[in-house]
Design a protein around this motif. Structure first.
Motif, short mmCIF file in Angstrom:
data_model
loop_
_atom_site.label_atom_id
_atom_site.label_comp_id
_atom_site.label_asym_id
_atom_site.label_seq_id
_atom_site.Cartn_x
_atom_site.Cartn_y
_atom_site.Cartn_z
N VAL A 204 -4.88 9.46 -3.03
CA VAL A 204 -4.82 8.44 -4.07
C VAL A 204 -3.77 7.43 -3.63
CG1 VAL A 204 -4.38 7.95 -6.50
CG2 VAL A 204 -5.44 10.13 -5.85
N LEU A 205 -4.17 6.17 -3.56
CA LEU A 205 -3.26 5.12 -3.14
C LEU A 205 -3.09 4.13 -4.28
CD1 LEU A 205 -5.16 5.92 -0.52
CD2 LEU A 205 -3.78 4.18 0.53
N GLU A 206 -1.94 3.50 -4.34
CA GLU A 206 -1.72 2.39 -5.25
C GLU A 206 -1.47 1.16 -4.40
OE1 GLU A 206 1.15 3.23 -8.32
OE2 GLU A 206 -0.19 4.72 -9.22
N ILE A 207 -2.19 0.11 -4.73
CA ILE A 207 -2.08 -1.14 -3.99
C ILE A 207 -1.64 -2.21 -4.97
CG2 ILE A 207 -3.30 -2.80 -2.56
CD1 ILE A 207 -5.28 -0.34 -2.04
N SER A 208 -0.52 -2.84 -4.70
CA SER A 208 -0.02 -3.85 -5.62
C SER A 208 -0.61 -5.21 -5.27
CB SER A 208 1.50 -3.89 -5.60
OG SER A 208 1.97 -4.11 -4.30
N GLY A 209 -0.84 -5.99 -6.33
CA GLY A 209 -1.41 -7.32 -6.17
C GLY A 209 -2.33 -7.63 -7.34
N ASP A 210 -3.03 -8.74 -7.25
CA ASP A 210 -3.97 -9.14 -8.29
C ASP A 210 -5.17 -8.20 -8.28
OD1 ASP A 210 -5.41 -10.64 -10.22
OD2 ASP A 210 -6.43 -11.73 -8.61
N PRO A 211 -5.38 -7.42 -9.36
CA PRO A 211 -6.46 -6.42 -9.36
C PRO A 211 -7.84 -7.01 -9.06
CG PRO A 211 -5.03 -6.06 -11.24
CD PRO A 211 -4.60 -7.35 -10.59
N VAL B 174 0.86 -1.19 0.00
CA VAL B 174 0.00 0.00 0.00
C VAL B 174 0.89 1.24 0.00
CG1 VAL B 174 -1.82 1.24 1.23
CG2 VAL B 174 -1.73 -1.25 1.34
N GLU B 175 0.68 2.11 -0.98
CA GLU B 175 1.48 3.33 -1.09
C GLU B 175 0.58 4.52 -1.40
OE1 GLU B 175 5.09 5.18 -3.81
OE2 GLU B 175 4.30 3.21 -4.27
N ILE B 176 0.75 5.60 -0.66
CA ILE B 176 0.03 6.84 -0.95
C ILE B 176 0.82 7.56 -2.04
CG2 ILE B 176 -0.75 9.06 -0.04
CD1 ILE B 176 -0.95 7.68 2.73
N VAL B 177 0.17 7.79 -3.20
CA VAL B 177 0.87 8.42 -4.32
C VAL B 177 0.46 9.88 -4.52
CG1 VAL B 177 1.35 6.26 -5.52
CG2 VAL B 177 -0.77 7.48 -6.00
N ALA B 178 -0.63 10.30 -3.91
CA ALA B 178 -1.05 11.70 -3.99
C ALA B 178 -1.90 12.03 -2.77
CB ALA B 178 -1.85 11.95 -5.27
N GLY B 179 -1.79 13.28 -2.32
CA GLY B 179 -2.61 13.73 -1.20
C GLY B 179 -1.99 13.50 0.16
#
Length: 110
Positions: free
Chosen positions: A87-94, A75-80
């Motif tokens: 806006v977060l980006e979460i890696s894994g199977d969508p 889990v990574e916060i990419v904006a805000g």
């Protein structure tokens, strides 16, 4: 028309999640789904941490990781970083991530 609260990343490595965080709450929880003024759906989250020195952001990552059983490193916060709207980006199977989010939000459609 409302925009969904998450979308699959172009490379298929995870999802982008739109979220509204409320710090200094009485509890840590996922509080459903809301819509901002631009028609963007957002998952609503509340944390007890104060918004100082990234404490609320860290509490958010911990909450999501614990609730959804995701590794914190995914889990990574990419904006805000300093805004309530994040806006977060979460890696894994969508598909698996979207299914988990569907469960966490009480089955609300994405």
């Amino acid at each position: 028309m409302e925009k969904p609260f998450c979308e699959t990343l172009v490379d298929g490595s995870g999802i982008r999640l739109f979220l509204r965080l409320t710090p200094k709450a009485s509890r840590n929880a996922i509080a459903g789904v809301g819509i901002d003024g631009n028609g963007q759906q957002q998952i609503r989250a509340v944390v007890t941490a104060v918004p100082e020195n990234g404490k609320a952001n860290m509490a958010l990552i911990k909450l999501l990781a614990k609730t959804a059983k995701w590794p914190k490193s995914s889990v990574e916060i990419v904006a805000g970083h300093t805004d309530r709207n994040k806006v977060l980006e979460i890696s894994g199977d969508p598909d698996a991530l979207i299914a988990q989010l569907h469960e966490l939000t009480g089955g609300q459609d994405i």
